[in-house]
Each structure stands twice: as C-alpha cells, then as structure tokens.
Design a protein around this motif. Structure first.
Motif, PDB file in Angstrom:
ATOM      1  N   ARG A  68      66.577  47.627  80.577  1.00  0.00           N
ATOM      2  CA  ARG A  68      66.396  46.458  79.717  1.00  0.00           C
ATOM      3  C   ARG A  68      64.923  46.244  79.409  1.00  0.00           C
ATOM      4  O   ARG A  68      64.074  46.304  80.305  1.00  0.00           O
ATOM      5  CB  ARG A  68      66.982  45.196  80.344  1.00  0.00           C
ATOM      6  N   GLN A  69      64.642  46.004  78.141  1.00  0.00           N
ATOM      7  CA  GLN A  69      63.274  45.750  77.739  1.00  0.00           C
ATOM      8  C   GLN A  69      62.789  44.431  78.325  1.00  0.00           C
ATOM      9  O   GLN A  69      63.577  43.498  78.540  1.00  0.00           O
ATOM     10  CB  GLN A  69      63.168  45.713  76.212  1.00  0.00           C
ATOM     11  N   GLN A  70      61.487  44.341  78.573  1.00  0.00           N
ATOM     12  CA  GLN A  70      60.885  43.146  79.164  1.00  0.00           C
ATOM     13  C   GLN A  70      59.783  42.598  78.265  1.00  0.00           C
ATOM     14  O   GLN A  70      58.662  42.354  78.702  1.00  0.00           O
ATOM     15  CB  GLN A  70      60.331  43.494  80.549  1.00  0.00           C
ATOM     16  N   ASP A  71      60.097  42.395  77.010  1.00  0.00           N
ATOM     17  CA  ASP A  71      59.117  41.901  76.039  1.00  0.00           C
ATOM     18  C   ASP A  71      59.264  40.386  75.915  1.00  0.00           C
ATOM     19  O   ASP A  71      60.317  39.893  75.488  1.00  0.00           O
ATOM     20  CB  ASP A  71      59.349  42.563  74.681  1.00  0.00           C
ATOM     21  N   PRO A  72      58.230  39.619  76.273  1.00  0.00           N
ATOM     22  CA  PRO A  72      58.326  38.150  76.187  1.00  0.00           C
ATOM     23  C   PRO A  72      58.563  37.641  74.772  1.00  0.00           C
ATOM     24  O   PRO A  72      59.055  36.529  74.585  1.00  0.00           O
ATOM     25  CB  PRO A  72      56.983  37.672  76.746  1.00  0.00           C
ATOM     26  N   ARG A  73      58.244  38.458  73.750  1.00  0.00           N
ATOM     27  CA  ARG A  73      58.487  38.038  72.368  1.00  0.00           C
ATOM     28  C   ARG A  73      59.978  37.957  72.052  1.00  0.00           C
ATOM     29  O   ARG A  73      60.377  37.311  71.069  1.00  0.00           O
ATOM     30  CB  ARG A  73      57.799  39.005  71.407  1.00  0.00           C
ATOM     31  N   ASN A  74      60.797  38.617  72.862  1.00  0.00           N
ATOM     32  CA  ASN A  74      62.246  38.592  72.652  1.00  0.00           C
ATOM     33  C   ASN A  74      62.933  37.434  73.376  1.00  0.00           C
ATOM     34  O   ASN A  74      64.156  37.307  73.311  1.00  0.00           O
ATOM     35  CB  ASN A  74      62.864  39.912  73.119  1.00  0.00           C
ATOM     36  N   VAL A  75      62.168  36.611  74.071  1.00  0.00           N
ATOM     37  CA  VAL A  75      62.712  35.427  74.746  1.00  0.00           C
ATOM     38  C   VAL A  75      62.403  34.230  73.850  1.00  0.00           C
ATOM     39  O   VAL A  75      61.239  33.833  73.696  1.00  0.00           O
ATOM     40  CB  VAL A  75      62.106  35.254  76.146  1.00  0.00           C
ATOM     41  N   LEU A  76      63.448  33.677  73.251  1.00  0.00           N
ATOM     42  CA  LEU A  76      63.280  32.718  72.157  1.00  0.00           C
ATOM     43  C   LEU A  76      63.667  31.298  72.562  1.00  0.00           C
ATOM     44  O   LEU A  76      64.792  31.027  72.986  1.00  0.00           O
ATOM     45  CB  LEU A  76      64.136  33.157  70.966  1.00  0.00           C
ATOM     46  N   GLU A  77      62.710  30.394  72.402  1.00  0.00           N
ATOM     47  CA  GLU A  77      62.975  28.960  72.562  1.00  0.00           C
ATOM     48  C   GLU A  77      63.481  28.419  71.228  1.00  0.00           C
ATOM     49  O   GLU A  77      63.025  28.834  70.159  1.00  0.00           O
ATOM     50  CB  GLU A  77      61.699  28.232  72.969  1.00  0.00           C
ATOM     51  N   HIS A  78      64.431  27.495  71.280  1.00  0.00           N
ATOM     52  CA  HIS A  78      64.921  26.875  70.046  1.00  0.00           C
ATOM     53  C   HIS A  78      65.492  25.505  70.386  1.00  0.00           C
ATOM     54  O   HIS A  78      65.727  25.171  71.549  1.00  0.00           O
ATOM     55  CB  HIS A  78      65.998  27.764  69.400  1.00  0.00           C
ATOM     56  N   ASP A  79      65.712  24.699  69.349  1.00  0.00           N
ATOM     57  CA  ASP A  79      66.228  23.347  69.559  1.00  0.00           C
ATOM     58  C   ASP A  79      67.649  23.198  69.026  1.00  0.00           C
ATOM     59  O   ASP A  79      68.136  22.088  68.814  1.00  0.00           O
ATOM     60  CB  ASP A  79      65.315  22.306  68.923  1.00  0.00           C
ATOM     61  N   GLY A  80      68.325  24.308  68.809  1.00  0.00           N
ATOM     62  CA  GLY A  80      69.700  24.269  68.334  1.00  0.00           C
ATOM     63  C   GLY A  80      70.704  24.252  69.469  1.00  0.00           C
ATOM     64  O   GLY A  80      70.358  24.092  70.645  1.00  0.00           O
ATOM     65  N   MET A  81      71.963  24.475  69.117  1.00  0.00           N
ATOM     66  CA  MET A  81      73.044  24.475  70.092  1.00  0.00           C
ATOM     67  C   MET A  81      72.997  25.729  70.950  1.00  0.00           C
ATOM     68  O   MET A  81      72.633  26.804  70.488  1.00  0.00           O
ATOM     69  CB  MET A  81      74.394  24.402  69.367  1.00  0.00           C
ATOM     70  N   GLY A  82      73.356  25.593  72.215  1.00  0.00           N
ATOM     71  CA  GLY A  82      73.525  26.755  73.067  1.00  0.00           C
ATOM     72  C   GLY A  82      72.351  27.037  73.977  1.00  0.00           C
ATOM     73  O   GLY A  82      71.513  26.170  74.257  1.00  0.00           O
ATOM     74  N   ILE A  83      72.271  28.278  74.423  1.00  0.00           N
ATOM     75  CA  ILE A  83      71.322  28.703  75.438  1.00  0.00           C
ATOM     76  C   ILE A  83      69.898  28.713  74.896  1.00  0.00           C
ATOM     77  O   ILE A  83      69.624  29.277  73.847  1.00  0.00           O
ATOM     78  CB  ILE A  83      71.698  30.110  75.938  1.00  0.00           C
ATOM     79  N   SER A  84      68.994  28.087  75.643  1.00  0.00           N
ATOM     80  CA  SER A  84      67.581  28.130  75.309  1.00  0.00           C
ATOM     81  C   SER A  84      66.778  28.036  76.609  1.00  0.00           C
ATOM     82  O   SER A  84      67.044  27.146  77.428  1.00  0.00           O
ATOM     83  CB  SER A  84      67.188  26.984  74.379  1.00  0.00           C
ATOM     84  N   PRO A  85      65.844  28.934  76.850  1.00  0.00           N
ATOM     85  CA  PRO A  85      65.466  30.062  75.998  1.00  0.00           C
ATOM     86  C   PRO A  85      66.536  31.155  76.012  1.00  0.00           C
ATOM     87  O   PRO A  85      67.263  31.321  76.995  1.00  0.00           O
ATOM     88  CB  PRO A  85      64.167  30.550  76.621  1.00  0.00           C
ATOM     89  N   LEU A  86      66.615  31.884  74.909  1.00  0.00           N
ATOM     90  CA  LEU A  86      67.561  32.984  74.770  1.00  0.00           C
ATOM     91  C   LEU A  86      66.835  34.307  74.983  1.00  0.00           C
ATOM     92  O   LEU A  86      65.898  34.627  74.256  1.00  0.00           O
ATOM     93  CB  LEU A  86      68.195  32.966  73.382  1.00  0.00           C
ATOM     94  N   ASP A  87      67.269  35.062  75.972  1.00  0.00           N
ATOM     95  CA  ASP A  87      66.668  36.373  76.240  1.00  0.00           C
ATOM     96  C   ASP A  87      67.391  37.420  75.408  1.00  0.00           C
ATOM     97  O   ASP A  87      68.491  37.845  75.747  1.00  0.00           O
ATOM     98  CB  ASP A  87      66.765  36.701  77.732  1.00  0.00           C
ATOM     99  N   SER A  88      66.773  37.825  74.302  1.00  0.00           N
ATOM    100  CA  SER A  88      67.387  38.809  73.412  1.00  0.00           C
ATOM    101  C   SER A  88      66.881  40.230  73.681  1.00  0.00           C
ATOM    102  O   SER A  88      67.103  41.130  72.866  1.00  0.00           O
ATOM    103  CB  SER A  88      67.130  38.436  71.950  1.00  0.00           C
ATOM    104  N   ASN A  89      66.202  40.434  74.804  1.00  0.00           N
ATOM    105  CA  ASN A  89      65.736  41.774  75.126  1.00  0.00           C
ATOM    106  C   ASN A  89      66.915  42.735  75.190  1.00  0.00           C
ATOM    107  O   ASN A  89      67.914  42.460  75.859  1.00  0.00           O
ATOM    108  CB  ASN A  89      64.987  41.773  76.462  1.00  0.00           C
ATOM    109  N   PRO A  90      66.829  43.860  74.476  1.00  0.00           N
ATOM    110  CA  PRO A  90      67.969  44.780  74.394  1.00  0.00           C
ATOM    111  C   PRO A  90      68.114  45.641  75.635  1.00  0.00           C
ATOM    112  O   PRO A  90      67.205  45.731  76.470  1.00  0.00           O
ATOM    113  CB  PRO A  90      67.609  45.646  73.179  1.00  0.00           C
ATOM    114  N   ARG A  91      69.266  46.300  75.713  1.00  0.00           N
ATOM    115  CA  ARG A  91      69.564  47.214  76.814  1.00  0.00           C
ATOM    116  C   ARG A  91      69.755  48.626  76.282  1.00  0.00           C
ATOM    117  O   ARG A  91      70.118  48.819  75.131  1.00  0.00           O
ATOM    118  CB  ARG A  91      70.822  46.761  77.561  1.00  0.00           C
ATOM    119  N   LEU A  92      69.561  49.565  77.162  1.00  0.00           N
ATOM    120  CA  LEU A  92      69.735  50.972  76.830  1.00  0.00           C
ATOM    121  C   LEU A  92      70.492  51.631  77.976  1.00  0.00           C
ATOM    122  O   LEU A  92      70.100  51.516  79.142  1.00  0.00           O
ATOM    123  CB  LEU A  92      68.376  51.625  76.611  1.00  0.00           C
ATOM    124  N   LEU A  93      71.594  52.276  77.661  1.00  0.00           N
ATOM    125  CA  LEU A  93      72.406  52.980  78.651  1.00  0.00           C
ATOM    126  C   LEU A  93      71.965  54.439  78.699  1.00  0.00           C
ATOM    127  O   LEU A  93      71.897  55.109  77.664  1.00  0.00           O
ATOM    128  CB  LEU A  93      73.884  52.882  78.271  1.00  0.00           C
TER     129      LEU A  93
END
Length: 238
Positions: A68-93
C-alpha cells in the motif's frame, strides 16, 4: 447473499456516493527478482499483508504481498458525508515464486483487483469486514467487503479464488454474499469455473432455511487475475 444486486457488481454505488477529487497515481513496476520480500517494496510503499505458501506445486513457499502506498497527499479531509479523513492510498497485489537459493522471482503484479477507497460513504473494500488475501490448498483467495453508510441497504462480500494454470492465475471460483439490512433478505451466488456450475441461494436472517438452485454456466468466458479489472465492479453474470 445478494438480493436486489444479484446481477450487479459488488459496489455499483458511485452515482449515489459523494465523490472526492482523488489524486492520480503512477503505479510502479516491481523488480523481476528480489532477495526477500522487502526487495519488492517500492519507495513510499509498505507491506500491508504478507502470506507464504506453495502456489505452483513445487513444494516451496511462494510469496504473496499486498503493498500500500503511503503518500499523505492521498489522505483527504472533507466536510461531506462519510469517512474523513479518507485514506485513498492504493494497493498493489504482488505474487513471487520462491527459488531454490531462497530468493524470489516476480510472477504477477496487479493494482486493479483491489480498488482504491474513493468514496467516503463506502467502506474500504479490503480493510474492513471480510476483506483480505489467503492461501487455501494451493489457491490464492482475495476477499472484498461492501458496506455503505448512505445510499444503499446492501452489505456483503465477494471472494475470488485463483489457481496457477496455463501460465496465469486463472479464476476458478467466484463467491458473493449479500444481505439487505432493511429487510434481512439474503442472497448468494457461487460460480465454479472448473465444473461450469452456478449455485444460487436466497433466504432471510430471520429463518434457518434457504432456497437453493443450480444452473449451468452458459458463458465460455474464462477470467484471470489480469483480465478481471476492478474487483468491486466485476460482474461475472452480465
């Protein structure tokens, strides 16, 4: 347990979800060989899950990694519905064959089957619930989990079973279970690609029995790890 979504992919909810501006990713090409597991880990990534087991019947313990990538730019704060911060760092098998000298040779890498976590009102398909990888009797199994805190009552899981054959990780089994949280109705579909048979079952969490039916798999399409694409959007029965 797939009630109203039996003919649809596991996570067919993007239109209902609150979309964020997800940063693009340049996926790395892993080295062809490595002395150990760490040798396959690109800079800025980490090993999230590791398995050792024989996948090509040579009696050596092969290597399965979920990176899994560990880029802080992929961890997103937002004020909408649901999970925040959202860790969108991708995975690679990654899967690598064990060699006699103790090193490993890369057999496959895939960044599509386990999709990124992009929608705050949906669960992480891999981290939560029934997600994960396992080695079972020489096969590789990848599980994804679906849960929505808005937009759908459906929750469930999908498991892909792969076997190394004909120089590829061929899909030999597909199992999906879904439950409707509002009604308690359950439905499942299980496809055995080796026997070309489909098992369907439906029931309710309020009763013990279920209705089971069998049918022949009409399609001759055969899938591999590389041809499935996004595992959450995969639909084996169009």
């Amino acid at each position: 347990m797939r009630t109203l979504l039996i003919a649809l992919p596991l996570l067919c909810l993007p239109a209902l979800a609150h979309a964020l501006d997800i940063p693009p990713v340049d996926y790395p090409t892993l080295p062809a060989t490595a002395a150990d597991a760490n040798g396959f880990v690109p800079r800025g990534w980490r090993i999230e899950q590791r398995l050792d087991g024989d996948l090509n019947t040579d009696r050596r313990a092969d290597l399965v990694l979920v990176l899994r990538q560990q880029d802080p730019r992929n961890v997103l704060e937002h004020d909408g519905m649901g999970i925040s911060p959202l860790d969108s760092n991708p995975r690679l098998l990654a899967i690598a064959w064990a060699r006699p000298d103790g090193s490993y040779a890369l057999a496959a890498q895939n960044h599509q089957l386990i999709p990124r976590h992009e929608y705050p009102n949906l669960s992480d398909v891999f981290e939560d619930g029934a997600g994960g990888v396992s080695i079972v009797r020489g096969t590789l199994q990848v599980g994804l989990y679906a849960f929505s805190n808005a937009g759908s009552w459906a929750t469930g899981s999908t498991r892909f079973t792969f076997r190394w054959q004909h120089d590829a990780f061929a899909l030999i089994g597909y199992d999906n279970d879904t439950m409707m949280r509002n009604s308690g109705q359950t439905e499942s579909v299980s496809i055995n690609y080796s026997t070309a048979k489909i098992r369907r079952a439906s029931g309710s969490i309020e009763t013990d029995g279920e209705q089971v039916g069998w049918e022949k798999l009409a399609s001759t399409q055969r899938w591999t790890l590389d041809s499935i694409g996004d595992g959450a959007a995969f639909n084996p029965l169009p």
